[in-house]
Design a protein around this motif. Structure first.
Motif, PDB file in Angstrom:
ATOM      1  N   SER A 103       0.843  -1.193   0.000  1.00 41.52           N
ATOM      2  CA  SER A 103       0.000   0.000   0.000  1.00 41.52           C
ATOM      3  C   SER A 103       0.876   1.240   0.000  1.00 41.52           C
ATOM      4  CB  SER A 103      -0.906   0.011   1.235  1.00 41.52           C
ATOM      5  OG  SER A 103      -0.133   0.168   2.420  1.00 41.52           O
ATOM      6  N   THR A 104       0.299   2.340  -0.411  1.00 39.89           N
ATOM      7  CA  THR A 104       1.064   3.593  -0.439  1.00 39.89           C
ATOM      8  C   THR A 104       1.470   4.016   0.971  1.00 39.89           C
ATOM      9  OG1 THR A 104      -1.037   4.820  -0.428  1.00 39.89           O
ATOM     10  CG2 THR A 104       0.015   4.411  -2.572  1.00 39.89           C
ATOM     11  N   TYR A 105       0.647   3.652   1.961  1.00 39.39           N
ATOM     12  CA  TYR A 105       0.991   3.991   3.343  1.00 39.39           C
ATOM     13  C   TYR A 105       2.216   3.208   3.802  1.00 39.39           C
ATOM     14  CZ  TYR A 105      -3.661   6.059   3.292  1.00 39.39           C
ATOM     15  OH  TYR A 105      -4.754   6.823   2.973  1.00 39.39           O
ATOM     16  N   SER A 106       2.321   1.953   3.391  1.00 37.24           N
ATOM     17  CA  SER A 106       3.500   1.154   3.736  1.00 37.24           C
ATOM     18  C   SER A 106       4.752   1.719   3.079  1.00 37.24           C
ATOM     19  CB  SER A 106       3.292  -0.303   3.312  1.00 37.24           C
ATOM     20  OG  SER A 106       2.211  -0.898   4.014  1.00 37.24           O
ATOM     21  N   VAL A 108       5.261   4.902   2.267  1.00 38.23           N
ATOM     22  CA  VAL A 108       5.610   6.143   2.960  1.00 38.23           C
ATOM     23  C   VAL A 108       6.259   5.844   4.299  1.00 38.23           C
ATOM     24  CG1 VAL A 108       4.631   8.155   4.125  1.00 38.23           C
ATOM     25  CG2 VAL A 108       3.872   7.565   1.820  1.00 38.23           C
ATOM     26  N   ILE A 109       5.694   4.920   5.068  1.00 37.88           N
ATOM     27  CA  ILE A 109       6.252   4.589   6.382  1.00 37.88           C
ATOM     28  C   ILE A 109       7.629   3.960   6.239  1.00 37.88           C
ATOM     29  CG2 ILE A 109       5.963   3.097   8.403  1.00 37.88           C
ATOM     30  CD1 ILE A 109       2.955   3.492   8.134  1.00 37.88           C
ATOM     31  N   GLY A 110       7.800   3.076   5.246  1.00 41.94           N
ATOM     32  CA  GLY A 110       9.101   2.456   5.022  1.00 41.94           C
ATOM     33  C   GLY A 110      10.167   3.483   4.666  1.00 41.94           C
ATOM     34  N   LYS A 111       9.822   4.423   3.793  1.00 43.30           N
ATOM     35  CA  LYS A 111      10.761   5.475   3.410  1.00 43.30           C
ATOM     36  C   LYS A 111      11.098   6.372   4.600  1.00 43.30           C
ATOM     37  CE  LYS A 111      11.390   5.037  -1.112  1.00 43.30           C
ATOM     38  NZ  LYS A 111      12.726   4.956  -1.754  1.00 43.30           N
ATOM     39  N   LEU A 112      10.078   6.714   5.402  1.00 43.68           N
ATOM     40  CA  LEU A 112      10.300   7.585   6.555  1.00 43.68           C
ATOM     41  C   LEU A 112      11.218   6.923   7.570  1.00 43.68           C
ATOM     42  CD1 LEU A 112       9.716  10.088   8.269  1.00 43.68           C
ATOM     43  CD2 LEU A 112       7.641   8.947   9.089  1.00 43.68           C
ATOM     44  N   MET A 113      10.938   5.670   7.917  1.00 44.38           N
ATOM     45  CA  MET A 113      11.740   4.992   8.933  1.00 44.38           C
ATOM     46  C   MET A 113      13.160   4.725   8.436  1.00 44.38           C
ATOM     47  SD  MET A 113       9.757   5.130  11.359  1.00 44.38           S
ATOM     48  CE  MET A 113      10.986   4.450  12.454  1.00 44.38           C
ATOM     49  N   GLY A 162       8.907  16.361   5.811  1.00 47.35           N
ATOM     50  CA  GLY A 162       9.715  16.121   4.619  1.00 47.35           C
ATOM     51  C   GLY A 162       9.094  15.108   3.685  1.00 47.35           C
ATOM     52  N   ILE A 163       8.512  14.041   4.245  1.00 45.31           N
ATOM     53  CA  ILE A 163       7.859  13.013   3.433  1.00 45.31           C
ATOM     54  C   ILE A 163       6.680  13.597   2.664  1.00 45.31           C
ATOM     55  CG2 ILE A 163       6.326  11.026   3.628  1.00 45.31           C
ATOM     56  CD1 ILE A 163       9.080  10.096   3.552  1.00 45.31           C
ATOM     57  N   LEU A 164       5.886  14.430   3.332  1.00 44.59           N
ATOM     58  CA  LEU A 164       4.721  15.021   2.666  1.00 44.59           C
ATOM     59  C   LEU A 164       5.144  15.871   1.473  1.00 44.59           C
ATOM     60  CD1 LEU A 164       1.692  15.577   2.533  1.00 44.59           C
ATOM     61  CD2 LEU A 164       2.046  17.472   4.130  1.00 44.59           C
ATOM     62  N   PHE A 165       6.150  16.719   1.651  1.00 43.07           N
ATOM     63  CA  PHE A 165       6.611  17.543   0.533  1.00 43.07           C
ATOM     64  C   PHE A 165       7.297  16.693  -0.531  1.00 43.07           C
ATOM     65  CE2 PHE A 165       6.476  21.109   3.681  1.00 43.07           C
ATOM     66  CZ  PHE A 165       5.565  21.877   2.982  1.00 43.07           C
ATOM     67  N   SER A 166       7.891  15.583  -0.139  1.00 40.86           N
ATOM     68  CA  SER A 166       8.502  14.692  -1.112  1.00 40.86           C
ATOM     69  C   SER A 166       7.453  14.056  -2.014  1.00 40.86           C
ATOM     70  CB  SER A 166       9.305  13.604  -0.391  1.00 40.86           C
ATOM     71  OG  SER A 166      10.027  12.810  -1.298  1.00 40.86           O
ATOM     72  N   VAL A 277      -1.833  11.740   5.145  1.00 38.19           N
ATOM     73  CA  VAL A 277      -2.072  12.590   3.965  1.00 38.19           C
ATOM     74  C   VAL A 277      -1.100  12.229   2.845  1.00 38.19           C
ATOM     75  CG1 VAL A 277      -2.011  14.940   3.090  1.00 38.19           C
ATOM     76  CG2 VAL A 277      -3.048  14.473   5.311  1.00 38.19           C
ATOM     77  N   ALA A 278       0.167  12.002   3.216  1.00 38.73           N
ATOM     78  CA  ALA A 278       1.168  11.650   2.206  1.00 38.73           C
ATOM     79  C   ALA A 278       0.830  10.324   1.538  1.00 38.73           C
ATOM     80  CB  ALA A 278       2.551  11.575   2.855  1.00 38.73           C
ATOM     81  N   GLY A 279       0.407   9.334   2.339  1.00 37.84           N
ATOM     82  CA  GLY A 279       0.018   8.049   1.766  1.00 37.84           C
ATOM     83  C   GLY A 279      -1.191   8.165   0.862  1.00 37.84           C
ATOM     84  N   TRP A 280      -2.139   9.007   1.238  1.00 40.27           N
ATOM     85  CA  TRP A 280      -3.346   9.199   0.414  1.00 40.27           C
ATOM     86  C   TRP A 280      -2.981   9.876  -0.904  1.00 40.27           C
ATOM     87  CZ3 TRP A 280      -6.067  13.246  -1.738  1.00 40.27           C
ATOM     88  CH2 TRP A 280      -7.380  12.965  -2.130  1.00 40.27           C
TER      89      TRP A 280
END
Length: 291
Positions: A103-106, A108-113, A162-166, A277-280
């Motif tokens: 999923s897009t949320y996974s 985003v979370i993977g990239k963030l961590m 940073g993730i959101l703007f990315s 929001v970033a995942g969505w």
């Protein structure tokens, strides 16, 4: 949770094998060790003349090293997270990543961590140097733990920006600039906002509604971190200074008395919201703005 995330695993394997990470850990901890050595050496030289060991120097050493770590978080995390998704766009690999079963949320979370992992490694690796304060007492293991927890939550909060703007931006440069601008607005902008609101109103108009703008500092990671450190080293509390400057005469409420937990919970909640929001927005089915 994170060790099963393919994006996180790939990013960690890639970054952990680079000379850059080893050099960064060496330089960062070497700098902290050098600062601690200089302060301890100065304390020893002064004790030879006075016959007593000044505790203030040790407290200053802990404060300096703690603020260096916080500054490193604020500088490194945005540059790392802001290029995590936008970098995939520039390499034309984002569409391939989105076609997988994740999923897009996974993603985003993977990239963030993965982006936060390097900074967390630096924070944990610095514990032996920070533990020098245990030689003289005053700072406990619990103090170090609270400091690290505050750093981690602040890191997640800043990283989520940073993730959101990315996700929003097509170019890493644009995402990085917007990330740093937003963090600067959080740290310096909240002070400017309180200053303008308070000083542009007349003395008779400074009711509780105006003074309650001080609560905007709850989303300021620098104020919360400074409050934690000042409480540990028994220095003048920056929160108390802000309270006297922008909310004089205001009765201390539950939020003021429990500022640190309230602020950390709010920052963590905002981080989860930004990640959501970033995942969505990363979902191809949703229209995304292109900056």
């Amino acid at each position: 949770m994170f060790h099963t995330n393919p994006v996180y695993q790939l990013e960690i394997k890639t970054s952990a094998r680079t000379v850059k990470l080893c050099a960064l850990v060496l330089i960062f901890n070497g700098l902290l060790a050098l600062i601690s050595f200089l302060i301890l050496n100065d304390m020893i030289e002064q004790s030879q003349y006075s016959g007593t060991m000044e505790y203030e120097g040790l407290v200053n050493m802990y404060s300096i090293m703690s603020y260096i770590e916080f500054g490193m978080f604020m500088l490194v995390i945005p540059s790392s997270t802001s290029g995590s998704i936008s970098g995939e766009k520039e390499r034309k690999t984002l569409d391939i990543l989105l076609t997988g079963k994740m999923s897009t949320y996974s993603i985003v979370i993977g990239k963030l961590m993965a982006s936060l992992n390097m900074v967390m490694l630096l924070a944990i690796s610095s514990l032996p140097v920070l533990s020098i304060v245990f030689l003289f007492g005053g700072i406990t293991i619990m103090d170090l733990l609270v400091m690290l927890i505050t750093l981690m939550i602040s890191g997640v909060f800043v990283g989520s920006i940073g993730i959101l703007f990315s996700v929003v931006c097509k170019k890493t440069t644009t995402a990085t600039v917007l990330s740093y601008s937003s963090i600067l607005a959080l740290i310096a902008g909240t002070y400017v906002l309180n200053y303008l609101v308070y000083h542009l109103t007349g003395a008779g108009e400074r009711a509780d509604g105006v003074r309650r703008w001080i609560y905007s500092f709850l989303i300021n990671p620098a104020v919360t971190y400074s409050t934690v450190i000042s409480a540990q080293v028994a220095n003048q509390d920056i929160l108390e200074q802000l309270y006297l400057e922008f909310a004089p005469g205001m009765i201390h409420g539950r939020v003021i008395r429990n500022w640190i937990p309230f602020s950390l919970v709010i920052q963590l909640g905002m981080a989860f919201g930004l990640i959501g929001v970033a995942g969505w927005m990363l979902n191809p089915l949703h229209k995304r703005s292109r900056v």
